[in-house]
Design a protein around this motif. Sequence first.
Motif, PDB file in Angstrom:
ATOM      1  N   UNK A 202       0.834  -1.174  -0.102  1.00 12.42           N
ATOM      2  CA  UNK A 202       0.102  -0.006  -0.017  1.00 12.42           C
ATOM      3  C   UNK A 202       0.928   1.352  -0.046  1.00 12.42           C
ATOM      4  N   UNK A 203       0.557   2.295  -0.793  1.00 12.41           N
ATOM      5  CA  UNK A 203       1.182   3.480  -0.624  1.00 12.41           C
ATOM      6  C   UNK A 203       1.472   4.141   0.662  1.00 12.41           C
ATOM      7  N   UNK A 204       2.553   4.399   1.082  1.00  5.57           N
ATOM      8  CA  UNK A 204       2.782   4.939   2.457  1.00  5.57           C
ATOM      9  C   UNK A 204       2.642   6.550   2.295  1.00  5.57           C
ATOM     10  N   UNK A 205       2.634   7.200   3.450  1.00  9.33           N
ATOM     11  CA  UNK A 205       2.123   8.321   3.645  1.00  9.33           C
ATOM     12  C   UNK A 205       3.188   9.329   2.844  1.00  9.33           C
ATOM     13  N   UNK A 206       4.737   9.085   2.992  1.00 11.21           N
ATOM     14  CA  UNK A 206       5.593   9.834   2.408  1.00 11.21           C
ATOM     15  C   UNK A 206       5.362   9.898   1.068  1.00 11.21           C
ATOM     16  N   UNK A 207       4.996   8.976   0.393  1.00  5.78           N
ATOM     17  CA  UNK A 207       4.748   8.943  -1.181  1.00  5.78           C
ATOM     18  C   UNK A 207       3.373   9.197  -1.535  1.00  5.78           C
ATOM     19  N   UNK A 208       2.520   9.898  -0.890  1.00  8.89           N
ATOM     20  CA  UNK A 208       1.038  10.319  -1.165  1.00  8.89           C
ATOM     21  C   UNK A 208      -0.109   9.583  -0.640  1.00  8.89           C
ATOM     22  N   UNK A 209       0.036   8.442   0.259  1.00  6.10           N
ATOM     23  CA  UNK A 209      -1.121   7.989   0.839  1.00  6.10           C
ATOM     24  C   UNK A 209      -2.314   8.755   1.004  1.00  6.10           C
ATOM     25  N   UNK A 210      -3.750   8.233   0.669  1.00  6.54           N
ATOM     26  CA  UNK A 210      -3.966   7.132   0.177  1.00  6.54           C
ATOM     27  C   UNK A 210      -3.500   6.941  -1.444  1.00  6.54           C
ATOM     28  N   UNK A 211      -3.690   8.022  -1.946  1.00  8.33           N
ATOM     29  CA  UNK A 211      -3.637   7.952  -3.460  1.00  8.33           C
ATOM     30  C   UNK A 211      -3.179   9.255  -4.199  1.00  8.33           C
ATOM     31  N   UNK A 212      -2.239   8.946  -5.293  1.00 13.95           N
ATOM     32  CA  UNK A 212      -1.736   9.991  -6.118  1.00 13.95           C
ATOM     33  C   UNK A 212      -1.708   9.667  -7.313  1.00 13.95           C
ATOM     34  N   UNK A 213      -1.600  10.695  -8.277  1.00 15.19           N
ATOM     35  CA  UNK A 213      -1.541  10.691  -9.674  1.00 15.19           C
ATOM     36  C   UNK A 213      -0.106  10.108 -10.030  1.00 15.19           C
ATOM     37  N   UNK A 214      -0.099   9.367 -11.212  1.00 19.39           N
ATOM     38  CA  UNK A 214       1.046   8.938 -11.875  1.00 19.39           C
ATOM     39  C   UNK A 214       0.729   9.244 -13.394  1.00 19.39           C
ATOM     40  N   UNK A 215       1.369  10.234 -13.742  1.00 15.18           N
ATOM     41  CA  UNK A 215       1.089  10.736 -15.263  1.00 15.18           C
ATOM     42  C   UNK A 215       2.701  10.665 -15.923  1.00 15.18           C
ATOM     43  N   UNK A 216       2.916   9.367 -16.463  1.00 15.22           N
ATOM     44  CA  UNK A 216       4.168   8.996 -16.464  1.00 15.22           C
ATOM     45  C   UNK A 216       5.270   9.721 -17.575  1.00 15.22           C
ATOM     46  N   UNK A 217       4.617  10.687 -18.425  1.00  5.63           N
ATOM     47  CA  UNK A 217       5.093  11.231 -19.451  1.00  5.63           C
ATOM     48  C   UNK A 217       5.421  12.816 -19.088  1.00  5.63           C
ATOM     49  N   UNK A 218       5.212  13.119 -17.759  1.00  2.00           N
ATOM     50  CA  UNK A 218       5.557  14.319 -17.248  1.00  2.00           C
ATOM     51  C   UNK A 218       6.551  14.305 -16.157  1.00  2.00           C
ATOM     52  N   UNK A 219       7.052  15.528 -15.753  1.00  2.00           N
ATOM     53  CA  UNK A 219       8.117  15.576 -14.506  1.00  2.00           C
ATOM     54  C   UNK A 219       7.305  15.377 -13.325  1.00  2.00           C
ATOM     55  N   UNK A 220       8.282  15.096 -12.331  1.00  2.00           N
ATOM     56  CA  UNK A 220       7.453  14.841 -10.934  1.00  2.00           C
ATOM     57  C   UNK A 220       6.389  15.717 -10.394  1.00  2.00           C
TER      58      UNK A 220
END
Length: 258
Positions: A202-220
């Motif tokens: 499961x996504x942890x808090x540091x990396x955006x829990x509970x849900x984050x966007x991944x739009x892979x052809x764009x910068x972070x």
Amino acid sequence: MTGFLTRRRFLIGSAVGVGAVGLSGCDDVVQSEDVQKVLNAAEGLTMRAQRLIVSPQKLAREFTEADLSPVFRSNGTSNPDNEAYARLSEDGFLNWRLKIDGLVDRPMELSLADLKKLPSRTQITRHDCVEGWSAIGKWTGVPLGQLLQSVGLKPEARYAVFYCADELEQTLDGSGRYYESIDLIDAFHPQTILAYGMNGKDLDIAHGAPLRLRVERHLGYKHAKYLMRIEIKDTFAGLWGGKGGFWEDRGYEWYAGI
């Protein structure tokens, strides 16, 4: 964050050409109305050129588990500093809901359990941060296009705007709360997902829990974390600085395609 923004402003200015704008100081350059017009024009040209050359459905490179980075840094906020988010995280986000509204036919709210019941996609991709570092991670989540189809988009729909739980600046008008946006071309890209899992967990808090966007052809900085709401809009008017994102309101490019 000040150093981060200054570096980003320098990169933006450099992209147009140092000689063309007569750099005397990065902040002065970005705040110049004439230079800002040049930067905006260059950004539009970049987007149109990339869309012309690269198929809208072309995938970002995917890797294998052997390529996973041993350390994946947490960019931006690592734990939102507000009581509402703290309460949600304490019970494992059981009471968290993702709201989807705006220019849609069927507004809805989805729990984390609801999202996990939907068809998912897993992808191993490289995250490229504007600060200059990269890392490879494995992401699992719901394709955004699938969700948007389920709510039904109105004909005038153009952008998906993502509102987040983290606040990077203390402001009275809410403009310090993180938000981002992408157009519907990127929203329906096969690798654009709402990720609830990272590296098989499961996504942890540091990396955006509970849900984050991944739009892979764009910068972070486009990969918004701590998602709370998605609003479908036809314009950025009324969105704080009107540029379509927290950092864009402060001088970043809205289109961050790579």
